[in-house]
Design an enzyme around this catalytic site. Structure first.
Site, short mmCIF file in Angstrom:
data_model
loop_
_atom_site.label_atom_id
_atom_site.label_comp_id
_atom_site.label_asym_id
_atom_site.label_seq_id
_atom_site.Cartn_x
_atom_site.Cartn_y
_atom_site.Cartn_z
N ASP A 74 3.12 19.43 -6.36
CA ASP A 74 2.70 20.38 -5.33
C ASP A 74 2.06 19.67 -4.14
O ASP A 74 0.84 19.75 -3.95
CB ASP A 74 1.72 21.40 -5.93
CG ASP A 74 1.46 22.58 -5.00
OD1 ASP A 74 2.17 22.72 -4.00
OD2 ASP A 74 0.54 23.36 -5.29
N GLU A 132 -3.09 21.16 2.85
CA GLU A 132 -3.76 21.76 1.69
C GLU A 132 -4.41 20.71 0.81
O GLU A 132 -5.56 20.88 0.37
CB GLU A 132 -2.75 22.57 0.89
CG GLU A 132 -3.34 23.23 -0.35
CD GLU A 132 -2.33 24.03 -1.14
OE1 GLU A 132 -2.71 24.57 -2.20
OE2 GLU A 132 -1.15 24.11 -0.72
N GLU A 181 4.52 31.83 -10.00
CA GLU A 181 3.11 32.18 -9.79
C GLU A 181 2.91 33.69 -9.66
O GLU A 181 2.14 34.16 -8.82
CB GLU A 181 2.56 31.44 -8.56
CG GLU A 181 2.61 29.93 -8.71
CD GLU A 181 2.02 29.18 -7.53
OE1 GLU A 181 1.45 28.10 -7.75
OE2 GLU A 181 2.13 29.67 -6.39
#
Length: 705
Positions: free
Chosen positions: A379, A407, A300
């Protein structure tokens, strides 16, 4: 309405120490952590009228907390230790690192440990037991012997994604939902570390023994924690050390360039190796019990060894070489994938990436490298399969990474007790029912409470992304404290029933201060929390397909939010069907990364578990699940059911108003209102989207907007 204390005590209210504080205690042993044990007992005694002595026995005692090296041990303690050694066939100390014995003998409760950390964990075990620790009958075991406890995982670590500077997009804490950082504030360290000390107590009480104090995405200010701002880290380490917690630091791979002024960060360059060796020497001169480095590289946008034509083993071994003389480790994250995909290209599969990058490197990493693998291949989704990397690197130390911060599971605005998910992950057996489990891989040969199997000589343990901030309740949602507690307890004993862990948390957090019907309080919390993970799954992305969240902040539904982006998180829904074909026969081949039997199970449309169907297969809306429903009807049913379950949880909470502190009850009530609102939004968007795509109405005739 009463005003809560500035910081909620979580699972260590003073009242939880009543049983210890009202008795006579002897503490035997030297060292910093043995001193912590004495001080904890002394505070409790000052509150509840007991007494504590440290050193030679000078009268009757109700509780003895002693190191096996202390001389002389009281006769009862000597007898407990001798019986344990005889039953175990031992001739010397063998309780084990961080372990302890607890026994009831002659009206005295005895806790013994070989090292001070074990004595501290033994103290908190007695706190959990409360009055039961002093009951006349034997403790939990139907014999005269001692209970033996030791951690399954040697490394039980929390990663804090905290920024020193407030990031313009991610804020003070990346993916944080509980306020600001407890370590940093607006570019500077917090001057008052009282709260960090309280945090250390909470972590030790549930078994955590390591943390990293800054974000894995290392920005400019955070990078300097390694050099000219190392003193800020040392101050935190000093506060954590009395509770047996080591500090780790996230570092940038390009640090030799960014901080050292070198022209390269090539891991095979001699000047780079020398730079890391010198910097690491200074770190240990400043923080003698420093744990090591955490690295996110070539992921990333973070720099890494690929820029120099090197691989992840080259990069990790560079840092491991610098850490090795001091006993430090490097946690090298395996979260590496192409985040610039073309959504039209169905041959590129983000799920494959970690395995493709790391499995070929098995056996090339130094012994003090821990490859840190997210528990699933994508993820931290509410449902995804276990990462195949965990079964692919038997010659490498692997840590399994979980996300305690929510998240993708409601961001601490939704009740979502994650221990059942984690227990399912840790209990998964990649090689079939007779093979080792994920927990065994993470534990290695450490053994202990974690189970009978071992693979690597020393596993990498369990790592969780922390959900803590400076919110008065620590975790934003008061009930999200249970996730933090459960992470520590599962890292210590991964085979523990999540409901039993929840009971422990309730017993510590609520029961000591309960003024109403205590058992009704317990029933209420179990009714709301036990099935909350599966409830969240029901009203969000179906059948393992994942995501469908609003891009960026990831809260709330947006079915196509990531569908045409380069991030590789697609569901491929069209007018005929939905799901990702990851089979070897017609898809990306991801199923082939698993060993048998799972490579065959996931490949087969008939054998694939329903809850993962859309992760592995693209199917028509009329495909009949193993449970008997069609895919489209399952989507409708689960989303209606999920909303009803959240509404029922809110009703149960409202009825329990008199059982909880009014401020806490009001906070949870407000959050449950938001959860109901958001669940309705998820239901309506998902059902409307798939009704429009498929043209198939709900068989039960319910309204779809």
């Amino acid at each position: 309405m009463t005003t809560p204390d500035p910081v909620h005590p979580a699972w260590l209210p003073p009242e939880a120490f009543r049983a210890i504080g009202s008795r006579r205690t002897l503490v035997l042993g030297d060292g910093l952590l043995a001193g912590t044990v004495h001080d904890e007992v002394a505070r409790a005694c000052a509150r509840y009228g007991g007494r504590v002595r440290r050193g030679a026995e000078d009268g009757p005692h109700d509780l003895v907390l002693a190191l096996t090296t202390a001389e002389p041990l009281p006769g009862l303690a000597e007898a407990v230790l001798a019986d344990f050694r005889r039953e175990a066939g031992l001739t010397e100390r063998a309780i084990g690192a961080e372990g302890y014995l607890v026994a009831r003998r002659g009206g005295v409760t005895v806790v013994l440990a070989d090292d001070p950390a074990g004595l501290l964990y033994g103290l908190f075990h007695v706190v959990r037991l409360g009055e039961r620790a002093f009951a006349a009958e034997p403790l939990l075991v139907p014999r005269r012997g001692a209970e033996h406890h030791r951690p399954a995982m040697r490394r039980r670590m929390l990663d804090h994604w905290d920024n020193v500077d407030v990031h313009p997009v991610m804020g003070q804490v990346e993916r944080g939902y509980a306020g600001g950082s407890i370590f940093w504030h607006d570019g500077a360290p917090r001057g008052d570390l009282t709260r960090v000390r309280s945090y250390a107590r909470l972590l030790a009480a549930c078994g955590v023994n390591a943390i990293s104090v800054n974000n894995v995405n290392v920005h400019a200010t955070e990078a300097r924690l390694l050099t000219d701002r190392l003193g800020d880290v040392a101050a935190i380490a000093d506060v954590l050390r009395p509770y047996g917690i080591r500090v780790h630091l996230s570092v940038g791979f390009a640090s030799p360039v960014v901080l050292g002024g070198l022209p390269t960060a090539d891991p095979l360059d001699e000047d780079v190796r020398t730079w890391w060796a010198c910097v690491t020497q200074r770190v240990y001169d400043t923080i003698p019990n420093f744990g090591g480095y955490v690295v996110k590289a070539d992921s990333e946008g973070q720099p890494g060894p690929f820029a120099y034509g090197r691989d992840h083993a080259d990069g990790a071994n560079l840092l491991a070489e610098a850490l090795e003389p001091f006993g430090g480790v490097v946690h090298w994250r395996a979260f590496v994938y192409n985040h610039r995909q073309d959504w039209r290209d169905r041959t590129t599969d983000r799920a494959r990436a970690a395995y493709d990058h790391f499995a070929p490197l098995d056996g090339r990493f130094r012994d003090n490298v821990i490859v840190q693998v997210k528990h699933g291949p994508i993820d931290f989704q509410v449902r995804e399969p276990v990462s195949p990397v965990i079964a692919a690197m038997p010659a490498t130390r692997l840590a399994v990474e979980l996300q305690v911060t929510q998240e993708y599971t409601g961001q601490q605005r939704h009740v979502c007790y994650l221990a059942p998910m984690w227990r399912e992950v840790l209990g998964f057996r990649p090689w079939g029912p007779d093979g080792a489990a994920v927990a065994d891989v993470a534990a290695g040969a450490a053994g202990g409470d974690g189970g009978p199997h071992g693979r690597a000589p020393d596993g990498g343990g369990l790592v969780g992304v922390s959900n803590v901030g400076d919110d008065p309740y620590w975790t934003g949602h008061p009930l999200a404290q249970a996730n933090l507690y459960a992470f520590g307890r599962l890292a210590w004993a991964p085979w523990t029933d999540p409901a039993a862990i929840l009971d422990e948390w309730i017993d510590l957090t609520f029961m000591p201060v309960a003024t109403g019907d205590a058992e009704r309080l317990r029933r209420t919390l179990h009714a709301i929390m036990d099935g909350s993970w599966r409830t969240y799954e029901r009203y969000t992305a179906p059948l393992g397909v994942g995501f469908m969240v609003r891009p960026g902040h990831h809260y709330g539904p947006d079915v196509d939010g990531y569908e045409y982006t380069p991030w590789g998180t697609y569901h491929f829904a069209d007018r005929d069907g939905v799901g990702v074909d990851r089979t070897r026969a017609t898809g990306t081949g991801f199923t082939g990364q698993y060993p048998p039997p799972w490579s065959e199970v996931y490949e087969s449309l008939d054998r694939c578990p329903d809850e993962l169907l859309l992760f592995f297969h693209h199917v028509p809306y009329g495909h009949v699940l193993r449970a008997g429903s069609t895919v489209i009807q399952h989507v409708y049913d689960t989303h209606f059911d999920g909303v009803e379950q959240v509404a029922e949880a809110r009703r149960r909470w409202e009825e329990a108003a008199g059982l909880f502190d009014p401020s806490l009850h009001a906070r949870v009530k407000d959050l449950l209102d938001e959860q109901v609102r958001c669940a309705v939004e998820w239901r309506d968007q998902i059902n409307a989207y798939f009704f429009r795509k498929s043209g198939v109405p709900d068989a039960r005739g319910r309204r779809i907007p």
